[in-house]
Scaffold this motif. Structure first.
Motif, PDB file in Angstrom:
ATOM      1  N   THR A 183       0.830  -1.276  -0.006  1.00 38.71           N
ATOM      2  CA  THR A 183       0.027   0.014  -0.142  1.00 38.71           C
ATOM      3  C   THR A 183       0.906   1.220   0.088  1.00 38.71           C
ATOM      4  OG1 THR A 183      -0.325  -0.002   2.332  1.00 38.71           O
ATOM      5  CG2 THR A 183      -1.907  -1.114   1.135  1.00 38.71           C
ATOM      6  N   ILE A 184       2.265   1.056  -0.467  1.00 40.64           N
ATOM      7  CA  ILE A 184       2.943   2.260  -0.763  1.00 40.64           C
ATOM      8  C   ILE A 184       3.199   2.609  -2.225  1.00 40.64           C
ATOM      9  CG2 ILE A 184       5.096   3.438   0.000  1.00 40.64           C
ATOM     10  CD1 ILE A 184       5.058   1.905   2.571  1.00 40.64           C
ATOM     11  N   SER A 185       3.821   1.398  -2.661  1.00 38.44           N
ATOM     12  CA  SER A 185       4.146   1.478  -4.116  1.00 38.44           C
ATOM     13  C   SER A 185       2.986   0.815  -5.092  1.00 38.44           C
ATOM     14  CB  SER A 185       5.697   0.769  -4.154  1.00 38.44           C
ATOM     15  OG  SER A 185       6.141   0.492  -5.691  1.00 38.44           O
ATOM     16  N   TYR A 186       2.860   1.480  -6.136  1.00 45.75           N
ATOM     17  CA  TYR A 186       1.960   1.018  -7.164  1.00 45.75           C
ATOM     18  C   TYR A 186       2.624   0.800  -8.568  1.00 45.75           C
ATOM     19  CZ  TYR A 186      -1.426   1.766  -3.370  1.00 45.75           C
ATOM     20  OH  TYR A 186      -1.753   1.892  -2.001  1.00 45.75           O
ATOM     21  N   GLY A 187       2.020  -0.059  -9.411  1.00 49.26           N
ATOM     22  CA  GLY A 187       2.673  -0.198 -10.635  1.00 49.26           C
ATOM     23  C   GLY A 187       1.637  -0.460 -11.854  1.00 49.26           C
ATOM     24  N   ILE A 188       1.692  -0.069 -13.113  1.00 50.07           N
ATOM     25  CA  ILE A 188       0.971  -0.437 -14.125  1.00 50.07           C
ATOM     26  C   ILE A 188       1.975  -0.859 -15.247  1.00 50.07           C
ATOM     27  CG2 ILE A 188      -0.605   1.641 -13.786  1.00 50.07           C
ATOM     28  CD1 ILE A 188       0.886   3.121 -16.141  1.00 50.07           C
ATOM     29  N   SER A 189       1.170  -2.084 -16.096  1.00 52.35           N
ATOM     30  CA  SER A 189       1.949  -2.668 -17.029  1.00 52.35           C
ATOM     31  C   SER A 189       2.434  -1.878 -18.102  1.00 52.35           C
ATOM     32  CB  SER A 189       0.956  -3.562 -17.601  1.00 52.35           C
ATOM     33  OG  SER A 189      -0.191  -2.954 -18.131  1.00 52.35           O
ATOM     34  N   LEU A 190       3.444  -2.086 -18.920  1.00 49.31           N
ATOM     35  CA  LEU A 190       3.876  -1.312 -20.064  1.00 49.31           C
ATOM     36  C   LEU A 190       4.002  -2.013 -21.403  1.00 49.31           C
ATOM     37  CD1 LEU A 190       6.819   0.866 -18.472  1.00 49.31           C
ATOM     38  CD2 LEU A 190       4.329   1.484 -18.872  1.00 49.31           C
ATOM     39  N   ASP A 191       3.419  -3.074 -21.385  1.00 45.30           N
ATOM     40  CA  ASP A 191       3.757  -4.087 -22.547  1.00 45.30           C
ATOM     41  C   ASP A 191       2.881  -3.571 -23.849  1.00 45.30           C
ATOM     42  OD1 ASP A 191       5.208  -5.855 -21.262  1.00 45.30           O
ATOM     43  OD2 ASP A 191       3.409  -7.567 -20.899  1.00 45.30           O
ATOM     44  N   HIS A 192       1.836  -2.674 -23.725  1.00 42.62           N
ATOM     45  CA  HIS A 192       1.292  -2.345 -25.024  1.00 42.62           C
ATOM     46  C   HIS A 192       1.831  -0.985 -25.298  1.00 42.62           C
ATOM     47  CE1 HIS A 192      -1.669  -5.245 -23.306  1.00 42.62           C
ATOM     48  NE2 HIS A 192      -2.008  -5.616 -24.650  1.00 42.62           N
ATOM     49  N   LEU A 193       2.722  -0.337 -24.656  1.00 40.54           N
ATOM     50  CA  LEU A 193       3.253   0.721 -24.965  1.00 40.54           C
ATOM     51  C   LEU A 193       4.413   0.796 -25.925  1.00 40.54           C
ATOM     52  CD1 LEU A 193       3.254   3.734 -23.721  1.00 40.54           C
ATOM     53  CD2 LEU A 193       5.247   3.332 -22.356  1.00 40.54           C
ATOM     54  N   ALA A 194       4.921  -0.435 -25.911  1.00 42.13           N
ATOM     55  CA  ALA A 194       5.906  -0.779 -27.290  1.00 42.13           C
ATOM     56  C   ALA A 194       5.002  -1.331 -28.317  1.00 42.13           C
ATOM     57  CB  ALA A 194       7.036  -1.660 -26.550  1.00 42.13           C
ATOM     58  N   ARG A 195       5.787  -1.392 -29.347  1.00 41.40           N
ATOM     59  CA  ARG A 195       5.589  -2.060 -30.703  1.00 41.40           C
ATOM     60  C   ARG A 195       5.168  -3.605 -30.407  1.00 41.40           C
ATOM     61  NH1 ARG A 195       9.190  -5.028 -33.045  1.00 41.40           N
ATOM     62  NH2 ARG A 195      11.500  -4.462 -32.747  1.00 41.40           N
ATOM     63  N   MET A 202       3.294   9.534 -22.089  1.00 37.77           N
ATOM     64  CA  MET A 202       2.980   8.228 -22.740  1.00 37.77           C
ATOM     65  C   MET A 202       2.120   8.552 -24.142  1.00 37.77           C
ATOM     66  SD  MET A 202       0.992   5.984 -19.486  1.00 37.77           S
ATOM     67  CE  MET A 202       1.297   4.312 -20.455  1.00 37.77           C
ATOM     68  N   LYS A 203       1.571   9.593 -24.212  1.00 37.92           N
ATOM     69  CA  LYS A 203       1.067  10.035 -25.594  1.00 37.92           C
ATOM     70  C   LYS A 203       2.160  10.278 -26.357  1.00 37.92           C
ATOM     71  CE  LYS A 203      -2.284  13.331 -27.650  1.00 37.92           C
ATOM     72  NZ  LYS A 203      -3.191  14.643 -27.418  1.00 37.92           N
ATOM     73  N   GLU A 204       3.014  11.192 -26.178  1.00 38.39           N
ATOM     74  CA  GLU A 204       4.198  11.420 -26.943  1.00 38.39           C
ATOM     75  C   GLU A 204       5.037  10.380 -27.302  1.00 38.39           C
ATOM     76  OE1 GLU A 204       8.242  14.299 -26.870  1.00 38.39           O
ATOM     77  OE2 GLU A 204       6.418  14.555 -25.278  1.00 38.39           O
ATOM     78  N   PHE A 205       5.043   9.220 -26.526  1.00 31.41           N
ATOM     79  CA  PHE A 205       5.862   8.114 -26.754  1.00 31.41           C
ATOM     80  C   PHE A 205       5.348   7.330 -27.566  1.00 31.41           C
ATOM     81  CE2 PHE A 205       6.972   3.641 -26.013  1.00 31.41           C
ATOM     82  CZ  PHE A 205       8.277   3.621 -25.958  1.00 31.41           C
ATOM     83  N   LYS A 206       4.091   7.186 -27.555  1.00 32.15           N
ATOM     84  CA  LYS A 206       3.195   6.444 -28.749  1.00 32.15           C
ATOM     85  C   LYS A 206       3.256   7.166 -29.930  1.00 32.15           C
ATOM     86  CE  LYS A 206       0.526   3.290 -26.739  1.00 32.15           C
ATOM     87  NZ  LYS A 206       0.219   1.638 -27.256  1.00 32.15           N
ATOM     88  N   LYS A 207       3.197   8.268 -29.865  1.00 27.88           N
ATOM     89  CA  LYS A 207       3.448   9.010 -31.259  1.00 27.88           C
ATOM     90  C   LYS A 207       4.739   8.895 -31.917  1.00 27.88           C
ATOM     91  CE  LYS A 207       2.819  13.783 -33.149  1.00 27.88           C
ATOM     92  NZ  LYS A 207       2.675  15.177 -32.623  1.00 27.88           N
ATOM     93  N   LYS A 208       5.663   8.740 -31.189  1.00 30.73           N
ATOM     94  CA  LYS A 208       6.943   8.452 -31.600  1.00 30.73           C
ATOM     95  C   LYS A 208       7.276   7.087 -32.083  1.00 30.73           C
ATOM     96  CE  LYS A 208       9.778  12.029 -29.171  1.00 30.73           C
ATOM     97  NZ  LYS A 208      11.026  12.350 -28.260  1.00 30.73           N
ATOM     98  N   SER A 209       6.649   6.249 -31.445  1.00 29.35           N
ATOM     99  CA  SER A 209       6.846   4.781 -31.785  1.00 29.35           C
ATOM    100  C   SER A 209       5.836   4.614 -33.054  1.00 29.35           C
ATOM    101  CB  SER A 209       6.109   4.076 -30.572  1.00 29.35           C
ATOM    102  OG  SER A 209       6.676   3.908 -29.287  1.00 29.35           O
ATOM    103  N   ARG A 210       4.845   5.061 -33.363  1.00 30.68           N
ATOM    104  CA  ARG A 210       4.157   5.114 -34.658  1.00 30.68           C
ATOM    105  C   ARG A 210       5.050   5.445 -35.674  1.00 30.68           C
ATOM    106  NH1 ARG A 210      -0.568   6.297 -31.564  1.00 30.68           N
ATOM    107  NH2 ARG A 210      -0.333   8.617 -31.930  1.00 30.68           N
ATOM    108  N   LYS A 211       5.881   6.635 -35.587  1.00 32.41           N
ATOM    109  CA  LYS A 211       6.503   7.512 -36.721  1.00 32.41           C
ATOM    110  C   LYS A 211       7.748   6.368 -37.004  1.00 32.41           C
ATOM    111  CE  LYS A 211       5.760  12.264 -35.984  1.00 32.41           C
ATOM    112  NZ  LYS A 211       6.400  13.551 -35.599  1.00 32.41           N
ATOM    113  N   LYS A 212       8.211   5.935 -35.751  1.00 31.95           N
ATOM    114  CA  LYS A 212       9.396   4.762 -35.953  1.00 31.95           C
ATOM    115  C   LYS A 212       9.035   3.469 -36.734  1.00 31.95           C
ATOM    116  CE  LYS A 212      13.120   2.719 -33.045  1.00 31.95           C
ATOM    117  NZ  LYS A 212      13.702   2.406 -31.840  1.00 31.95           N
ATOM    118  N   SER A 213       7.744   3.174 -36.539  1.00 28.66           N
ATOM    119  CA  SER A 213       7.359   1.926 -37.225  1.00 28.66           C
ATOM    120  C   SER A 213       7.023   2.213 -38.459  1.00 28.66           C
ATOM    121  CB  SER A 213       6.234   1.520 -36.397  1.00 28.66           C
ATOM    122  OG  SER A 213       6.435   0.942 -35.026  1.00 28.66           O
TER     123      SER A 213
END
Length: 490
Positions: free
Chosen positions: A377-389, A478-489
């Motif tokens: 109840t101190i540290s929390y996390g979210i997945s990042l698997d869909h952030l990448a290509r 996250m929005k900017e990272f997604k945008k850069k990933s799409r441009k890279k792909s």
């Protein structure tokens, strides 16, 4: 001079009695607060003002021989250590308390030349133990029965505790895996062998593997000096089952040390430690001062149900020690008072729902999910698997992971460049070698955690505005990272 004498002196200076009485009432109130510390030996409920605290510290400092007074004629110091300080800036920074704490034979022993410094150390310990008991909720007859202040970080304090409990023929420390380097190095610094006990998955939580722990106890039968568990950690790791480990240690006559670096702020963790001390064996609990009490880095509180353990820790420390971390803690505790500390705890607790809701909302927006770890109840996390290509057909698994892990690590750099600190970005399948020990899946405290993820902490002292600003920046990044990933792909 007492108040009657002061009143007479003020009147001789033609200060009206009504005016002098008002001023002296402040002095009387301050003196009552100082006296209360010595008589009641507990933290004041209401914090003192900065003027009151500074006045008290300078009053205490006059008891040290280096603050000579009388034009320096009263004391004549000819030893190699006389509390001499060249720079007035340094002297002022330390309020004239330059003798440090303890003596060469015991860090808790008063110094003949430094009565003021010795008084401060004793009062700080009294207040720290009080806030640990009445604030954090650790049992005064169990976990927090005895304590010692150590002017070192958590890791080095762990090493000191290990050195204090040495036994001939016992050179192994079992360590329930947590991917944080300090504790591992603490064992090695103490000249002992660290055996890493693997963890296991329960849902998305990384938890203590009691079967593996029992197997290691048997494997190293007769050589195990201690077991180290952790009660404050980064998600998805959750606090160890310290109560079950305590039972095992009692059964096998093995020392048990709990790394409770920042766990004092969590009521659930304190209850778990209290239970461990009741049902089994706990030798020492190490708590950071900076993470729990909002002071600069460099101090720890070691507490124990066993007075002998605390006494031995004090005697093992080599030489005198810096009292700077103790002075910081002294000032801070007097400033916040018990009510101030309790408010910090309640403010953090009230933020938890808001924190997890906002984290979950941002994750969902980018097709990620929050890691369900109810025991942390101190540290929390979210997945990042869909952030990448996505994986390409011509890639094998290793090539894909290597490429994606670089992208995810870059996402962490993007956050930091946007002035976000404290997050942890953990790609999948990382291998880290520390002093010859392999850590597969480093960062997650497990060899095969099912997803990449990031963590953030809702820790003591964080404000709602900081939390909201963090999630705003996280969303934009996250929005900017997604945008850069799409441009890279493309």
């Amino acid at each position: 001079m007492d108040t009657d004498e002061l009143l007479t002196v003020f009147q001789s200076l033609k200060i009206p009695k009504t005016h002098a009485t008002v001023g002296l009432s402040n002095l009387i109130a301050s003196n009552k607060s100082y006296r209360s510390l010595f008589v009641n030996r507990r933290l004041p409920d209401v914090g003192l003002s900065d003027v009151q605290i500074q006045s008290f510290i300078f009053l205490i400092a006059t008891l040290d021989t280096n603050n000579k007074g009388d034009d320096g004629q009263r004391w004549c110091g000819v030893g190699e250590r006389e509390g001499r300080v060249y720079s007035s800036l340094v002297a002022n920074r330390h309020f004239g308390l330059s003798h440090g704490m303890g003596r060469s034979g015991d860090i808790t022993e008063p110094q003949p030349k430094a009565v003021g410094s010795s008084v401060m150390v004793k009062l700080t310990l009294v207040m720290a133990m009080d806030v640990i008991r009445r604030g954090a909720g650790l049992d005064s007859k169990g976990a927090a029965a005895y304590g010692i202040l150590v002017p070192m970080c958590t890791g080095m304090s762990m090493s000191l505790v290990l050195s204090s409990i040495r036994e001939p023929g016992k050179d192994v420390v079992l360590w329930s895996r947590i991917d944080q380097k300090s504790c591992f190095k603490a064992v090695l610094t103490a000249g002992l062998q660290c055996v890493v006990v693997p963890t296991k998955l329960e849902g998305l939580e990384v938890v203590t593997d009691m079967e593996a722990m029992e197997a290691k106890v048997q494997e190293y039968q007769g050589r195990v000096l201690a077991v180290i568990t952790t009660s404050s950690c980064f998600a998805p790791r959750v606090p160890d089952k310290v109560d079950q480990v305590a039972k095992l240690c009692a059964k096998e006559n093995i020392a048990h040390i709990i790394n409770n670096a920042y766990g004092l702020q969590c009521e659930k963790t304190s209850k778990l430690i209290n239970r461990a001390c009741v049902v089994g064996r706990v030798d020492a609990i190490v708590c950071s001062t900076d993470k729990n009490f909002l002071v600069p880095v460099g101090g720890a509180v070691v507490i124990s149900p066993n007075e002998t353990i605390i006494q031995t820790v004090g005697k093992v420390y080599a030489g005198r020690a810096s009292s700077s971390p103790i002075v910081d803690l002294f000032i801070t505790l007097l400033s916040m008072g018990l009510n101030g500390y309790r408010k910090l705890l309640s403010d953090r607790k009230e933020l938890l729902d808001h924190f997890t809701t906002r984290f979950s909302e941002v994750a969902k927006k980018y097709n990620e999910s929050i890691l369900i770890c109810p025991n942390n109840t101190i540290s929390y996390g979210i997945s990042l698997d869909h952030l990448a290509r996505s994986k390409r057909e011509d890639e094998d698994e290793k090539e894909y992971l290597d490429a994606v892990n670089k992208d995810i690590s870059y996402f962490g750099a993007m956050l930091f460049n946007r002035c976000v600190s404290g997050t942890r970005i953990v790609p999948r399948g990382q291998l880290k070698v520390i002093n010859g020990q392999d850590f597969d899946g480093f960062g997650s405290s497990h060899h095969n955690y099912p997803c990449a993820y990031m963590t953030a902490a809702c820790a003591i002292g964080v404000t709602r505005s900081e939390v909201d600003e963090f999630f705003t920046r996280l969303d934009k990044t996250m929005k900017e990272f997604k945008k850069k990933s799409r441009k890279k792909s493309s």
